[in-house]
Design an enzyme around this catalytic site. Structure first.
Site, PDB file in Angstrom:
ATOM      1  N   GLY A 143      -6.117  12.365 -12.307  1.00  0.00           N
ATOM      2  CA  GLY A 143      -6.550  12.650 -10.937  1.00  0.00           C
ATOM      3  C   GLY A 143      -5.424  12.481  -9.950  1.00  0.00           C
ATOM      4  O   GLY A 143      -4.270  12.793 -10.246  1.00  0.00           O
TER       5      GLY A 143
ATOM      6  N   CYS B  63      -2.341  -3.635  -5.144  1.00  0.00           N
ATOM      7  CA  CYS B  63      -1.609  -4.256  -6.255  1.00  0.00           C
ATOM      8  C   CYS B  63      -0.581  -3.336  -6.900  1.00  0.00           C
ATOM      9  O   CYS B  63       0.610  -3.654  -6.910  1.00  0.00           O
ATOM     10  CB  CYS B  63      -2.604  -4.734  -7.315  1.00  0.00           C
ATOM     11  SG  CYS B  63      -3.577  -6.159  -6.780  1.00  0.00           S
TER      12      CYS B  63
END
EC number: 1.1.1.22
Length: 459
Positions: free
Chosen positions: A281, A288
């Site tokens: 995607g 993070c």
């Protein structure tokens, strides 16, 4: 089990979850934050973040008298047996972690220890924040400096690295049922103390409202400070690279007519690879992966080492976001005067976190190319519009789709996954393009409903 007096400095995402879960397993926990307004809100039960199950966990700890909130760091440091440092370490311009918040806390702990005088046991100072390799020694130096500034450099403490591995959207579960607990220290005494603190989680002996438990025991990994710090960076860098790898494969799949969903399923059955983090995607974002990969690249360059694989992972990720724009341009020809709906704005479902969210970058690019952008998110639409003024907030997915020439699935919230394609198409304008940035919807169902479906890596 022994009940510890614990202080957690920083009541953001990591600190608040850590504090609430430690209180839940039976410790006396005080969460400390310099933001007095946040402290006041938490004392009233108002959450600063959206995280499933956290509000209930905090309420339980407060009502049991196990969890409290304050802005008094010196007072807590003097009384606590274990102090967790869980403050923000944002990336600097060069990608390195900014340790100014950690430094301020460490010096304050040193001053408090100096003023408290002799202790029965050494204070355990735990780095829970994600910090570069070598930060354990850095924190030790700063604690001693703070103590010397207060007039007594002979303070008794031990520094431990205890990296967190929480996934936003399932952080409470991850805290209570972790894959592993990692501790790094040069002191055996400190490691033994931390094992005692975590014993209810390691042994899974605390009362849990789920049956059966996910696992019988949790691996307890002990190592040196530097290795523990590196484990955190290496884990996130590997997962980010795995996502970039499957996105590279997805782009090749489109060229040759293969379906990346089938490819990911096929390779994921290989035990050496595994099925997780193989969803193609628009790539990774959040608080993070971008920060930690950037920090690890920066650390490597401090030693004149070029981390080519990590550099490539970042390049692929940046290209995936541009792919959204390319797919829209291919179908709409021009974006000027077109209305585009972004469905889901947070970087992943079940969180309100917009840090490094692909949606904001996509919205900026679309606006610069003349499109009118409306964004839907069940929890973060208003904040996204504040951060990105060109983005008009919508509070219902079908409201966002009304009059849109194209839509982009950015975050696969359940409200987005369960969209009715026919209803969506009835509200949209020609050519009714749907770019599925998470491959979350059924292509055939979308096409039957009247949408021009375009996924990632799907022929």
């Amino acid at each position: 089990m022994r009940e510890f007096d614990v202080a957690v400095v920083g009541s953001g995402y990591v600190g608040l979850v850590t504090g609430a879960c430690l209180a839940y397993i039976g410790h006396r926990v005080t969460c400390v934050d310099k933001n007095e307004r946040r402290v006041a809100d938490l004392q009233r039960g108002k959450m600063p973040i959206y995280e499933p199950g956290l509000e209930e966990m905090v309420a339980r700890g407060r009502s049991a008298g196990q969890l409290r909130f304050t802005a008094d760091l010196p007072g807590c440091a003097r009384e606590a047996e274990v102090v967790f440092i869980a403050v923000d370490t944002p990336p600097g311009e060069d990608g390195s972690a900014d340790l100014s918040n950690v430094a301020a806390v460490a010096r304050s702990i040193g001053r408090a220890l100096s003023e408290a005088g002799e202790r029965e046991r050494p204070l355990i100072v735990v780095n829970k924040s994600t910090v570069p390799v070598g930060s354990g020694d850095y924190v030790s130096m700063l604690v001693r400096e703070g103590a010397e500034e207060a007039g007594n450099g002979s303070v008794d403490f031990r520094v431990v690295s205890n990296p967190e591995f929480l996934r936003e959207g399932s952080a409470v579960y991850d805290s209570l049922f972790p894959d592993r607990i990692v501790l790094g220290a040069e002191s055996r005494e400190a490691l033994d103390t931390m094992r005692e603190l975590y014993e209810p989680i390691i042994e899974q002996s605390f009362p849990a409202e789920m049956d059966p438990r996910p696992k019988a025991a949790v691996p307890f990994v002990t190592t040196d400070l530097a290795s523990a710090e590196m484990i955190k960076y290496a884990a996130n860098a590997f997962l980010a690279t795995k996502i970039s790898f499957i996105n590279e494969i997805a782009n090749i799949c489109e060229l040759v007519g293969a379906d990346v969903s089938s490819v990911a399923y096929g390779i994921g059955l290989d035990g050496r690879i595994g099925p997780r983090f193989l969803s193609a995607g628009i790539g990774w974002g959040g608080s993070c992966f971008p920060k930690d990969v950037s920090a690890l690249r920066s650390i490597a360059r401090e030693y004149d080492y070029e981390p080519l694989l990590l550099d490539a992972a970042v390049c692929v990720n940046e290209r995936q976001r541009k792919q959204v724009i390319s797919k829209l341009q291919r179908e709409l020809h021009t974006l000027k005067g077109k209305r585009v709906a972004l469905l889901g704005l947070t970087f992943k479902p079940n969180t309100d976190d917009l840090r490094e969210a692909p949606s904001l970058e996509i919205a900026r690019t679309l606006s610069s190319l003349g499109a009118r952008v409306v964004g839907y998110d069940p929890v973060a639409a208003k904040e996204a519009a504040r951060l990105q003024p060109e983005l008009k907030a919508a509070f219902d997915p079908y409201e966002a789709l009304r009059g849109a020439h194209a839509a982009v699935v950015v975050t696969e919230w359940e409200e987005v996954r369960s969209l009715d394609p026919a209803r969506a198409a009835s509200l949209m304008e020609e050519p009714r393009v749907l770019v599925d940035g998470r491959n979350a919807l059924d292509p055939e169902r979308c096409r039957r409903g009247g949408l021009l479906y375009r996924g990632f890596g799907r022929a």
